[in-house]
Design a protein around this motif. Sequence first.
Motif, PDB file in Angstrom:
ATOM      1  N   VAL A   1      31.178  39.431 -24.152  1.00 15.06           N
ATOM      2  CA  VAL A   1      31.283  38.417 -25.210  1.00 15.06           C
ATOM      3  C   VAL A   1      32.665  37.769 -25.182  1.00 15.06           C
ATOM      4  O   VAL A   1      32.797  36.543 -25.316  1.00 15.06           O
ATOM      5  CB  VAL A   1      31.000  39.046 -26.591  1.00 15.06           C
ATOM      6  CG1 VAL A   1      31.296  38.048 -27.717  1.00 15.06           C
ATOM      7  CG2 VAL A   1      29.555  39.514 -26.672  1.00 15.06           C
ATOM      8  N   LEU A   2      33.705  38.591 -25.019  1.00 19.48           N
ATOM      9  CA  LEU A   2      35.063  38.052 -24.960  1.00 19.48           C
ATOM     10  C   LEU A   2      35.219  37.117 -23.767  1.00 19.48           C
ATOM     11  O   LEU A   2      35.855  36.065 -23.864  1.00 19.48           O
ATOM     12  CB  LEU A   2      36.083  39.199 -24.886  1.00 19.48           C
ATOM     13  CG  LEU A   2      37.553  38.772 -24.776  1.00 19.48           C
ATOM     14  CD1 LEU A   2      37.974  37.919 -25.978  1.00 19.48           C
ATOM     15  CD2 LEU A   2      38.465  39.995 -24.654  1.00 19.48           C
ATOM     16  N   MET A   3      34.628  37.485 -22.628  1.00 19.57           N
ATOM     17  CA  MET A   3      34.716  36.655 -21.431  1.00 19.57           C
ATOM     18  C   MET A   3      34.076  35.283 -21.678  1.00 19.57           C
ATOM     19  O   MET A   3      34.638  34.238 -21.307  1.00 19.57           O
ATOM     20  CB  MET A   3      34.009  37.374 -20.272  1.00 19.57           C
ATOM     21  CG  MET A   3      34.023  36.587 -18.957  1.00 19.57           C
ATOM     22  SD  MET A   3      35.706  36.456 -18.315  1.00 19.57           S
ATOM     23  CE  MET A   3      35.436  35.345 -16.934  1.00 19.57           C
ATOM     24  N   GLN A   4      32.901  35.265 -22.302  1.00 22.36           N
ATOM     25  CA  GLN A   4      32.223  34.003 -22.561  1.00 22.36           C
ATOM     26  C   GLN A   4      33.008  33.149 -23.565  1.00 22.36           C
ATOM     27  O   GLN A   4      33.114  31.928 -23.399  1.00 22.36           O
ATOM     28  CB  GLN A   4      30.807  34.267 -23.074  1.00 22.36           C
ATOM     29  CG  GLN A   4      29.883  34.861 -22.013  1.00 22.36           C
ATOM     30  CD  GLN A   4      28.469  35.074 -22.531  1.00 22.36           C
ATOM     31  OE1 GLN A   4      28.192  34.873 -23.705  1.00 22.36           O
ATOM     32  NE2 GLN A   4      27.576  35.478 -21.630  1.00 22.36           N
ATOM     33  N   ALA A   5      33.560  33.793 -24.604  1.00 22.92           N
ATOM     34  CA  ALA A   5      34.362  33.061 -25.585  1.00 22.92           C
ATOM     35  C   ALA A   5      35.612  32.488 -24.929  1.00 22.92           C
ATOM     36  O   ALA A   5      36.026  31.352 -25.225  1.00 22.92           O
ATOM     37  CB  ALA A   5      34.738  33.984 -26.747  1.00 22.92           C
ATOM     38  N   TYR A   6      36.211  33.259 -24.012  1.00 25.48           N
ATOM     39  CA  TYR A   6      37.422  32.797 -23.321  1.00 25.48           C
ATOM     40  C   TYR A   6      37.111  31.580 -22.459  1.00 25.48           C
ATOM     41  O   TYR A   6      37.863  30.599 -22.452  1.00 25.48           O
ATOM     42  CB  TYR A   6      38.006  33.927 -22.477  1.00 25.48           C
ATOM     43  CG  TYR A   6      39.269  33.525 -21.743  1.00 25.48           C
ATOM     44  CD1 TYR A   6      40.507  33.573 -22.373  1.00 25.48           C
ATOM     45  CD2 TYR A   6      39.220  33.059 -20.424  1.00 25.48           C
ATOM     46  CE1 TYR A   6      41.667  33.188 -21.705  1.00 25.48           C
ATOM     47  CE2 TYR A   6      40.365  32.675 -19.752  1.00 25.48           C
ATOM     48  CZ  TYR A   6      41.591  32.741 -20.399  1.00 25.48           C
ATOM     49  OH  TYR A   6      42.732  32.348 -19.747  1.00 25.48           O
TER      50      TYR A   6
END
Length: 914
Positions: free
Chosen positions: A417-422
């Motif tokens: 999720v963090l990767m996609q938000a980044y």
Amino acid sequence: MLHNLWQRLFANFLKKYHLTHLFSRHRSFRELHQASYANEISKQISQSLIRASFTQVPNLLERLDTNENGLNAEQVALRHEKFGANEFEHEKPLKWWQHLWYAYRNPFNILLTILALVAFFTGDMEGTTIISTMVILSTLLRYWQEYKSNKAAESLKAMVSNTATVLRRVDWKEHPSLAEIYSQKTLNQIEISIQDLVPGDIILLSAGDMVPADCRILSAKDLFVSQASMTGESIPVEKFADQKDHTTNNALELENIVFMGTNIVSGSAKAVVVNTGAKTYFGALAHRVVNVGKTTTSFQMGVNKVSWLLIRFMLVMAPIVLFINGFTKGDWSEALLFALSVAVGLTPEMLPMIVTSTLAKGAVFLSRKKVIVKRLDAIQNFGAMDVLCTDKTGTLTQDEICLSQHTDVKGKISDRVLMQAYLNSFNQTGLKNLLDVAVLEHADQEIRDAAIKFKKLDEVPFDFLRRRMSVIVKTQQGRARILTKGAVEEMLKCCSYVELNDKIVSLTDELYRQILDRTQQFNLEGLRVVAVAYRDFQNKFDQFSVADESDLILTGYVTFLDPPKESAAPALKQLAEHGVQVKVLTGDNEFVTQKVCKELGLAYEHVLLGGQIEEMTAEQLKFAVEHTQVFAKLSPVHKERIVTELQANGHVVGFLGDGINDAAAIRSADIGISVDTAVDIAKESADLILLEKSLMVLEQGVLEGRRTFANMLKYIKMTASSNFGNVFSVLVASAFIPFLPMLPIHLLVQNLLYDISQIAIPFDNVDDELIQQPQNWKPEEIGRFMIFFGPLSSIFDILTFALMWFVFLANTPEKQTLFQSGWFIVGVLTQTLIVHMIRTAKVPFFESRAALPLMTMTLIIMVLGIFIPMGPFASYFKLQALPMNYFIYLPMILIGYMCVVQLMKKVYIRRYGW
């Protein structure tokens, strides 16, 4: 009855010469009137903003006599004349002579000045010189210390912004010189000083601007405004051109009004100026803070109470001494001088100097901790404080948005999720808001390296209708992937699937409810939630639009908060250990506040809201403030009201804040604390300004304040009890001895020597037990202490009288000099040694030892006390050398006195404490 008569006479004197405020613990009528007037102005401004919010735009423009292309030159000139400059009041610095008067005007200085005048007109030049010297030194020392502190505080002040973008209509024929300037601008758009704005002006706002006046929004695009300094809300709020809720009665909650002093975080807007200068919400607060006098603090009330106590003793004892000596000796002029010396003896002449020196020492200590002390009285109030009210945003928190969690749909931590938000935040080309910045700062190097492998193909920008934005990237597998993040409700409208345990399942009604429950739980924890979703495309790599934001796969959420300062939790814990209760007063919502309080270890279960306070009576609020630790959704008036109710309950209240909405409460508190990054009006209202973000200095300041107070109290207790004992001895001796037991000059020199020995008290050690809990002025305890310990010295004075009368036969007027010399030495030595007996509850010299400067001064004064009658200057002081066998009895008297005091000290501690 006699002291009541004298008190009434003294009160009439104060009233006649406008000095009543020096001894009053209450606000003056003028201050109360100003407070009421300021409250009324605030209500009028709120109502005008609510009317402007609810009025249709054409009607509002007509009422303001303007149009969407702006005002013309004639309208601007007339409104400048009518409304004045768009600026608010600042606290005017005192002129040097006003500051000098402020440094002088304390009750002890007034009392000593009166005594000095009496001494002068009765021809007692030695007394006049001694008393006047003390007053002058005390005043100048305080003036100089506060002057330096205020100069340092002034250097902190700076305005944030000074221009605004405005639309103005110009008649080119009347103003040909302006034609070239305006021809380069669209719609006559120019930059002017914010001081030149007038009601009816049309202004343009964009990211980074400070709002220059109270304005109604005419049109807006993605407009987010930071209102932290005004309302305490840590998260920027979105503003619109229309007000949806027409039942709102709180101006700060209006959706189409922006306030002077707030900041545009993102987006743009066109707005009409409704109010300027003192008529703005900001200006009303500034007017209230600057014009409503600062309330009498705990320190000032304490000094006033002690002053009245000593004045009463003086007004009773001095006339008694006068009449006894006048009738028994027959020399009324000598009796008057002696009574005057007794009055001076009952007054702690050095108190102004001791107080100022101890406070100045505390200010120097705090300056080393990077704290500017604007008002010296604040040092003692710091130590007396038992309740600290603090704002949340920017004081307990860092005032910046941070990513707190990145979880999957079930709430488990997910790096995916963090990767996609980044990737979403990194690849967007629009203005990155605070949430995007938080995502980018939170990602570690591994995610940043992985993001480089994705190539950006397109993006769908954010807009406030969709409340989401998307970027499209090419994956390592060669497919186009849309990555979308936005508000949960809007995201769920375009999601058809959910990613659970690495599997993609349909978004069922049950999952939909679970997702809403989960995100609502995040909201209740004070977190702002952004949903993250994606979708892969087959054989499509360009021409993406809003229509492609459909059938998305929800992967999880990223949550944000304004985190507490690292120093906040340990600082609050230490304050609690030292008897200081912390209460949080914020304009932010209750959920965010509870989350922060939970992390800081504060009780957070029960929250009192501003709306509830509005419905409370004074008695109900007095009860509520005692039993509530967290207050949310407060207006500036609510904060000030809470502070004053706590004070009415007998608390010494500190307030820590940095926003416009904190200024009134800071000024009303016994000790106002702000930070160097605060708005100007908050810094002007504060007594202390913290130059560093760490709150650990609060605990150090509290302890230093208590050391300061403990040392001041030592002086008052020792001086009051010792001087009262001397006067009691004088009364006894005057009744039975046919000559004056001590001449006026002897009393004054004795007092001077004793006071000089006390100069080192500000540098004395303080027992740890004395700084564990808040300390307040308690005049009734000082009076009890004086009556309990004073007569003890009289017992040994009477023994000295008997020694001189029967052993050394100094029992006639011809041998009165020998008698007076013998008592002079005993008086100086016992008064000097009593310092060490009363400075601690422990056994002096063994369990608790005075600091080296005080030990040194004690030794010097004891040597001087013996040298004066035994040396070559004895005749000048009307004394004479004593026989050597006198010094055989002297140690017995001193040791006996110290033993009795130590024994009675234990009795006193058991009964009353220390």
